[in-house]
Design a protein around this motif. Structure first.
Motif, short mmCIF file in Angstrom:
data_model
loop_
_atom_site.label_atom_id
_atom_site.label_comp_id
_atom_site.label_asym_id
_atom_site.label_seq_id
_atom_site.Cartn_x
_atom_site.Cartn_y
_atom_site.Cartn_z
N TRP A 67 0.84 -1.20 0.00
CA TRP A 67 0.00 0.00 0.00
C TRP A 67 0.87 1.24 0.00
O TRP A 67 0.56 2.23 -0.67
CB TRP A 67 -0.92 -0.04 1.21
N ALA A 68 1.98 1.18 0.73
CA ALA A 68 2.88 2.33 0.76
C ALA A 68 3.41 2.65 -0.63
O ALA A 68 3.52 3.81 -1.01
CB ALA A 68 4.02 2.07 1.73
N VAL A 69 3.73 1.59 -1.38
CA VAL A 69 4.22 1.81 -2.74
C VAL A 69 3.16 2.49 -3.58
O VAL A 69 3.43 3.43 -4.33
CB VAL A 69 4.65 0.47 -3.38
N ILE A 70 1.91 2.02 -3.44
CA ILE A 70 0.83 2.62 -4.22
C ILE A 70 0.64 4.08 -3.80
O ILE A 70 0.49 4.97 -4.63
CB ILE A 70 -0.47 1.83 -4.00
N LYS A 71 0.69 4.29 -2.52
CA LYS A 71 0.42 5.62 -2.01
C LYS A 71 1.51 6.61 -2.42
O LYS A 71 1.24 7.79 -2.60
CB LYS A 71 0.32 5.57 -0.48
N GLY B 61 6.94 5.74 -5.85
CA GLY B 61 7.10 4.38 -5.33
C GLY B 61 7.95 3.52 -6.25
O GLY B 61 7.96 3.70 -7.45
N SER B 62 8.66 2.60 -5.65
CA SER B 62 9.50 1.72 -6.46
C SER B 62 8.65 0.58 -6.99
O SER B 62 8.17 -0.26 -6.24
CB SER B 62 10.64 1.17 -5.62
N THR B 63 8.47 0.57 -8.29
CA THR B 63 7.61 -0.43 -8.91
C THR B 63 8.14 -1.83 -8.64
O THR B 63 7.38 -2.73 -8.29
CB THR B 63 7.55 -0.18 -10.42
N GLU B 64 9.45 -2.00 -8.79
CA GLU B 64 10.02 -3.34 -8.64
C GLU B 64 9.80 -3.85 -7.22
O GLU B 64 9.42 -4.99 -7.01
CB GLU B 64 11.52 -3.33 -8.95
N PHE B 65 10.03 -2.95 -6.27
CA PHE B 65 9.85 -3.35 -4.88
C PHE B 65 8.39 -3.76 -4.64
O PHE B 65 8.10 -4.74 -3.97
CB PHE B 65 10.24 -2.19 -3.96
N GLY B 66 7.49 -3.00 -5.26
CA GLY B 66 6.07 -3.32 -5.13
C GLY B 66 5.74 -4.70 -5.64
O GLY B 66 5.08 -5.49 -4.98
N TRP B 67 6.25 -5.00 -6.83
CA TRP B 67 5.96 -6.34 -7.39
C TRP B 67 6.56 -7.43 -6.51
O TRP B 67 5.94 -8.47 -6.30
CB TRP B 67 6.51 -6.46 -8.81
N GLY B 68 7.75 -7.17 -6.01
CA GLY B 68 8.37 -8.16 -5.14
C GLY B 68 7.53 -8.40 -3.89
O GLY B 68 7.26 -9.54 -3.51
#
Lengths: 1080, 381
Positions: free
Chosen positions: A1034-1038, A1043-1050
């Motif tokens: 959620w933090a990545v989306i927010k 936000g780091s896309t790669e980190f989000g997918w991981g």
């Protein structure tokens, strides 16, 4: 399906027609799939076909043609072909078996599709705006349909009974009359009560009369036409048929009214409606073969034509005013192709099985199957997509080093894996493989040995000691496989292990020759009873000898004398455990006291020195522990020690059946406790990594607990095992999680993981041996569980011996071991310098789940017991049932609000881990209650009656009969519920906070402090914000663009793995228990 | 039995008997209930129950004192477990029931209590005010735009999960072969576990840009995408529950139809689906409930600006323009919980109440339908 129907009817000609239809269907499916790939942007509309099909054949024809052209061509050709089939069938050129009409449903669907198509085309020609008139028409349709439905139904109710024939004739007139009356009412209502009508009442009435008359006639006619389509034979069907007619009339009335009011004629909707009605009529009115093929074919061909003429070309674009977006060809064209191909597929498959009943089935099934495959495909793609996106960042810096060896050996070219392997692991794995194979061999030969091969699948019999045989064979195979593997691969095996192996092979073989073979020979003469009696003893002697040989082999190498003593100690400890379990009926006291004696002996051998003193000191320290200020991990072992000490004393006092069980508990407990104790007090020259004993404790506890669970019983030992399990897991968690060091890039501290992994291997062997034996369903159930337990404990003992021996003798894994596993994404904390990891989030999620389960499960299960067993079944219980069901579907964000309003002020007024636990617990509570209630209800009353007939009181019945039977269902429910709350985000953003990543994981256990003020136990960690997997995402989306896309997918991938594994476990458990119950 | 320890109850019961003739039976029951207990059992019941009530009261009113009654309760039940297990077990299960019901009651009460001021302030306007402005801190709170957004996404979700879900259920129940069924059914159940935030992330990263590229959308986020994603999310639930409903149709009914010479599809269409119709609709309703309450997927996808497309010409677009973003009840809460204004936060509770009531109605309806179906099938069996 349809082939079955056709097989005895088809003639040669139909066969060839069928082949042609198959080609049509195939082409449509091809374009369908191609359209999907275009929608997913794998293929562009303007991709030349030659790029898709790299062939030289027809190069001239293909040159320049694109996917777009192919779509047009296929739609057009298939549409025409399908229509031709219908016409041919109508003209009796081909032999089919159609119904009277294609039916109202395809009519409606085709009508709707035609409306969309017509609307799209017309709006391109006439422009696009709000279809005011149309909405009046739709309202008119609804009003007319409802009105007429009600009126017709009422008329039938009043009509009374007549003969069927008369009814049908009479109803036609009734319909007309009703239609007239209805129209008048409708028109008058629209005109008189229309809010802004400024006409006089007279005008309205004058206009209404002809309209009403005309509409009555039209309604009657349509209803008559509808009769064929609906084949009505009940008043309800009739009412529906009439309602359809009424709806159509109402539609036109509405459109007329709209025009009259000056809403403005809208260019695009009129042709759309006209086309829709025409297509619907074409579907419903003619015979089925024409009705289902012609409209479908024409629609498809029309779409094809639209594409072929480039009326809607690949560059087409349309952005209507007052719409927030627009439409472009790359989306619209494939969508149209999907619709068109579905139409032709449906019609074609109907045609291919001669219409009629079988044709309908064929068509419907094909559509449903395609839909279902599509659905599953979409969901599966989604998973794959997340994994493919996430793998990059999850695997960043992933270095399995020694763990990767088998993969490196098997597939040296495997990308992403690097590192040099340890020969130990390879050989162990190969050995394990050999062990499994050996067990399989033992399992299949076990039946032959005893000569009791049955016939059925479930009845093929085993001798009671087949499990021991399997275990033994497995172990030999383990050793042999390991040696063989080492030699074949040219690896250098760690010396102690292979000396041990050689020793084991020697003594084991000797034992086999000296004990088992004579036994077999004796059994020849003295019958199978003899073997059954002494077989187990013989086999266990062999097992013991093997283990001993192994130990001696291991211990004989290179270790200093004191350490050798420890090796022997632990080996004997393992044997003691085995013996205790095996012969606990014979002499439990001996079995339980043996380890203590051994311990004392060894310590004495060890120079009567400091070691003993240390033990004494340690015990004193343990007893003096529970004082204010100590942390929980320091206190628990002391408490557990006391508990087990009490168990051992109780054993010595009462040596009956119960005592025998207690012994089991005590032995297990002692063994585990020693393991816990050792690292606490410390032994001279020994540094045992904490994870080893903790892991052993957890494993032993889990095994015994599981065994009792499977056995459907519980006693003191079960409780003890449960405690051991919990303590062990807590320690393990602490040892592992405690090692996470955020931001510095350390992996898991290696020496603690390694032994644990190795310990699992022999354990697994023992487990397999036990399971395979027990699973074949021989003899008494009791034997099965006994062998299972014995194998399990043997496995544990072997594991303990192996691990501890290596660790103690200093021949451990550290030399081989520059890092067992480096996986920064999973083991790192939030970090800017190193690889950004999610370790704190994983730990946070684990704690959240643990807290929620601890809160909800006891409450839910208790409540379920009361509601089903104690409370009177009545209004209250059903009300609670409804309420819990409603709460289970209550949106999670509402729970979040509740936590925000109720819990937060009471938990220090800030976001906290404890609050998150409780809110998730609240969410879980209804599900636990529902599933437990359901499964308690499902327990047959015979169980309760049987127990009551024995004079057992209610609570004991519940405890020992109802709950064990209901437990599987409850467990499954809990696991599935946990899966849901594990991924829950909405309430957590309100109550847990902690969207920014933490550097290191929370250590809840260390956080406990005893305080002098109420509530006496405080835990600051639980009162603070914590991280959780979904919150990181959620933090990545927010963070939006930042936000780091790669980190989000991981993170998404890790979250998915965590949540789905709960589901997999839950569903597998359910399946297991269900099969077990079926079997029983 | 009788004796001194129960004399008080005996006396009370006696008084009751004399005064309330109508409740005689019940009182006698109560009396017997107490007479059968010994002193110790009674003590466990009374002390345990009392301390638990005290603990709950303490948590609600004075959380820092909760430890005392809680420890007392643990001690009493601990003693009771060894001395009078039967009674203690009963007491424990009863307390668990009370605890559960209380929890559930508290949720309702707190939700309503916190939103009451807003409902009082806005009156019916909170659900009927279609005119701008809809949201002014401390002055106007109209839920209409959010309710409209929820309605649109839910309807879109219904379009996805209804037909596809039922088709999937029919496929698994009727068409798929044994092996495929064995794989697909648990597979679909597992897929039901994909967390909504993951869908949200996919929508946020992939679908929103797809909308920009392929639907020429200018803004960020779209009700259309939110609805479709939520529909896909609810899909496994619908399939799995719908399949259960089809499964409950007794085989004898289908066999009868097949014996009459009907094809499988005719049987499915005219026997199985009508018989399981209520179960299927319950499945769709449950899916709908999930769609209504779905928060994270919608919040991630929708930009989150309170606006109402085109009602009465007030918006800048037509009301059917679902390509533009909007706000749903759930996204409202998720986006604004950090608001500084206490009144605004209470307005979020009002949104929560609307959600809660909607979903409760859906859930109760689906339960009612399901019960009816069970009764019907049992009757026909």
């Amino acid at each position: 399906m349809s082939e079955a129907y056709n097989s005895d009817l088809v003639t040669e000609e139909v066969g060839s027609v069928n082949r042609a239809i198959t080609v049509v269907i195939g082409l449509s499916l091809l374009s369908f799939l191609l359209a999907c790939t275009v929608l997913l942007k794998y293929v562009s509309l303007e991709t030349p076909l030659s790029a898709l099909v790299p062939t030289t054949v027809g190069d001239g024809a293909l040159s320049g043609a694109t996917v777009f052209d192919l779509f047009g061509l296929i739609l057009f050709a298939d549409g025409l072909a399908v229509a031709l089939f219908g016409i041919a069938s109508r003209a009796n050129v081909i032999d089919t078996d159609p119904n009277e009409s294609a039916g109202i449903v395809p009519g409606t669907v085709f009508g709707f599709l035609a409306f969309c198509t017509g609307g799209l085309i017309a709006s391109q020609t006439f422009g696009f705006s709000t279809p005011g008139v149309l909405w009046y028409g739709i309202v008119g349709f609804l009003v007319g349909a409802v009105l007429w439905f009600v009126l017709t139904t009422a008329m039938f109710k009043l009509g009374g009974s007549r003969t069927r024939q008369d009814e049908w004739t009479a109803r036609r007139y009734e319909t007309a009359i009703v239609g007239g009356v209805g129209s008048v009412t409708l028109v008058v209502a629209l005109f008189v009560f229309g809010p802004v009508v400024d006409n006089s009442l007279l005008d309205a009435a004058v206009l209404a009369v002809p309209v009403a008359l005309a509409s009555g006639v039209v309604t009657g006619a349509i209803a008559r036409g509808g009769r064929m389509a609906l084949a009505p034979d009940t008043p309800g069907d009739w009412a529906r048929a009439v309602a359809l007619g009424g709806g159509v009339v109402g539609f036109f009335a509405g459109v007329g009214f709209g025009l009259f009011r000056g809403t403005g004629i809208v260019g695009w909707s009129a042709p759309a409606v006209a086309l829709a009605l025409a297509v619907a009529a074409l579907t419903i009115v003619p015979r089925e073969d024409v009705g289902s093929t012609l409209p479908a074919g024409l629609l498809s061909a029309f779409l094809g034509l639209v594409l072929l003429t480039r009326f809607l070309g690949p560059q087409w674009q349309w952005q209507p005013e007052n719409l927030g977006g627009g439409f472009v060809a790359p989306v619209v064209v494939p969508s149209l192709v999907v619709v068109g191909s579905l139409l032709t597929v449906w019609a074609g498959s109907k045609a291919s099985s001669d219409f009629g009943a079988s044709g309908r089935q064929h068509g419907a099934y094909l559509l449903i199957s395609m839909t279902a495959y599509g659905m599953i495909g979409v969901l599966a793609l989604l998973l794959l997509f997340v994994f493919s996106k996430g793998w990059g960042s999850v695997a960043n810096g992933f270095d399995p080093s020694t763990l990767s060896v088998p993969f490196v050996t098997v597939a040296p070219e495997l990308p992403g894996l690097s590192g040099v392997g340890s020969p130990l692991l390879v050989t162990t794995l190969i050995a394990a493989l050999g062990g499994v194979v050996g067990v399989g061999v033992a399992r299949s030969t076990g039946a032959k040995v005893t000569g009791e091969t049955g016939t059925g699948t479930r009845t093929w019999s085993k001798s009671p000691h087949a499990g021991s045989a399997a275990a033994l064979t497995g172990f030999f195979a383990f050793c042999a496989g390991g040696l063989l593997g080492t030699m074949l691969l040219g690896l250098e095996a760690p010396a102690p292990l292979w000396y041990g192996t050689v020793g084991a092979l020697l003594t084991g073989t000797a034992a086999l020759l000296l004990v088992v073979v004579p036994l077999k020979v004796a059994a020849r003469f003295r019958g199978p009873d003899f073997e059954r009696q002494y077989g187990p003893v013989a086999l266990w002697a062999a097992v013991g000898a093997t283990a001993l040989g192994f130990l001696v082999g291991v211990a004989g190498i290179g270790a200093p004398p004191a350490d050798r003593a420890y090796v022997v100690l632990f080996g004997l400890l393992g044997l003691g455990v085995v013996a205790a379990f095996r012969y606990r009926q014979v002499s439990p006291t001996v079995a339980s006291v043996l380890p203590f004696v051994l311990l004392v002996t060894v310590v004495l051998i060890d120079g009567l020195g400091e070691g003993w003193q240390l033990v004494i000191n340690g015990i004193q320290a343990e007893i003096a522990l529970p004082v204010v200020g100590l942390t929980l991990p320091e206190t628990v072992p002391g408490v557990v020690l006391l508990a087990f000490g009490a168990g051992a004393v109780a054993t010595a006092v009462r040596e009956d059946e119960l005592g025998a069980r207690l012994v089991g508990g005590a032995v297990v407990g002692t063994f585990g406790l020693l393991s816990v104790l050792l690292p606490v007090v410390g032994m001279p020259g020994v540094a045992i990594p904490g994870a080893v004993p903790a892991g052993l404790l957890a494993v032993v506890g889990a095994l015994v607990f599981l065994r009792d669970l499977l056995d459907r019983r519980g006693d003191v030992r079960t409780g003890a095992a449960g405690v051991a399990l919990v303590v062990g897991v807590v320690f393990l968690a602490r040892y592992f999680l405690g090692e996470f060091t955020g931001g510095v890039g350390d992996g898991l501290a290696t020496p603690r993981v390694g032994p644990f992994v190795v310990a699992v291997v022999p354990l697994f062997l023992g487990w397999v041996a036990g399971r395979t034996t027990a699973g074949t369903g021989f003899g008494e159930r009791h034997d099965a569980t006994r062998i299972l337990t014995t194998s399990l404990v043997a496995g544990v003992a072997a594991a303990a011996t192996l691990v501890v021996a290596f660790e103690v003798a200093g021949m451990g894994f550290t030399p081989f071991d520059p890092g067992w596993l480096t996986w920064p994404f999973v083991t790192n904390g939030s970090s800017l310098r190193n690889i950004n990891g999610v370790a704190p989030a994983i730990v946070g999620t684990v704690w959240l789940i643990a807290g929620a389960v601890l809160f909800a499960v006891p409450l839910g299960i208790g409540g379920a017991i009361f509601l089903t067993e104690y409370a009177e079944q009545g209004r209250f219980t059903s009300l609670v049932g409804i309420a819990t069901n409603a709460l289970w579907s209550t949106p999670s964000i509402v729970y979040g609000l509740f936590g925000f309003a109720f819990l937060m002020p009471r938990l220090g007024g800030d976001e906290s881990l404890l609050g998150g636990m409780l809110v998730l617990g609240f969410m879980l509570l209804p599900l636990v209650l529902i599933t437990t209630r359901e499964s308690i209800k499902a327990v047959p009353d015979e169980y309760r009656d049987g127990s009551a007939a024995l004079g057992v009181n209610k609570w004991q019945t519940i405890r020992s009969v109802v709950l064990p039977a209901a437990l599987p269902g409850a467990i499954t429910g809990v696991i599935l519920g946990v899966g849901r709350i594990a991924g829950e985000t909405a309430p957590l953003i309100l109550i847990l906070g902690g969207t920014q990543g933490a550097g290191s994981p929370v250590d809840v256990i260390e956080g406990f402090r005893f305080t002098a003020t109420p509530p006496f136990v405080a835990n600051e960690v639980m009162m603070e914000q914590a991280s959780a997997l979904p919150l990181r995402l959620w933090a990545v989306i927010k963070a939006g663009v930042g936000g780091s896309t790669e980190f989000g997918w991981g993170t998404a991938m890790v979250l998915l793995m965590v949540v789905l594994s709960f589901y997999v476990i839950g569903i597998a458990t359910r399946k297991y228990f269900r099969r077990k119950l079926d079997y029983e | 039995m009788g004796g001194t320890p129960v004399s008080l109850f005996g006396y009370l019961a006696g008084v009751g008997r004399r005064t309330v003739a109508g409740g005689r039976d019940r009182l006698r029951k109560t009396e017997r209930h107490f007479e059968e207990r010994t002193r110790g059992e009674l003590a466990v019941e009374v002390l345990g129950g009392g301390s638990l009530v005290a603990a709950i009261a303490a948590f609600v009113q004075a959380p820092e004192l909760v430890a005392f009654p809680l420890v007392a309760f643990l001690l009493v039940t601990g003693y009771g477990w060894f001395a009078h297990q039967e009674v203690t077990a009963r007491l424990y299960t009863f307390s668990a029931t009370v605890g559960t019901v209380l929890t559930l009651g508290l949720i309702t009460v707190y939700l309503f209590a916190h939103s009451l001021p807003i409902f009082q302030m806005m009156g019916l306007d909170i659900v009927t005010n279609v005119d701008k402005p809809w949201w002014v801190d401390g002055q106007v709170y109209s839920m209409v735009p959010m309710m409209y957004g929820t309605f649109v996404t839910t309807m879109l979700a219904l379009l996805v999960c209804g037909p596809l879900g039922i088709a999937g259920a029919i496929y698994i129940n009727e068409i798929a072969s044994g092996t495929i069924r064995e794989i697909v059914k648990p597979g679909v159940e597992i897929l039901a576990g994909i967390p909504s935030i993951v869908y949200g992330y996919i929508g946020f990263k992939i679908l929103n840009s797809y909308m920009r590229d392929e639907f020429l959308q200018s803004g960020f986020g779209s009700l259309l995408v939110a609805g479709l994603v939520v529909g896909v999310m609810a899909l496994p639930t619908v399939v799995s529950i719908g399949e259960d409903a089809l499964e409950t149709v007794p085989n004898s009914m289908k066999d009868g139809s097949v014996a009459m010479g009907a094809t499988d599809w005719q049987t499915m269409k005219s026997i199985t689906i009508p018989a399981a119709f209520s179960g299927l609709s319950a499945a769709v309703l449950l899916g709908l409930g999930r769609a209504v309450g779905e928060t994270m997927a919608a919040t991630a996808i929708l930009g989150g600006a309170i606006k109402l497309p085109g009602f009465g010409g007030l918006g800048d677009t037509a009301y059917w323009d679902i390509i533009r973003p909007g706000e749903t009840l759930t996204t409202l809460i998720a986006n604004n919980y950090g608001s500084a204004s206490q009144t605004s936060i209470r307005a979020l509770f009002a949104a929560g109440v609307i959600l809660f009531v909607t979903v409760a109605i859906l859930s109760i309806t689906s339960q009612y339908i399901e019960n009816r179906m069970q009764k019907k099938l049992r009757g026909e069996r």
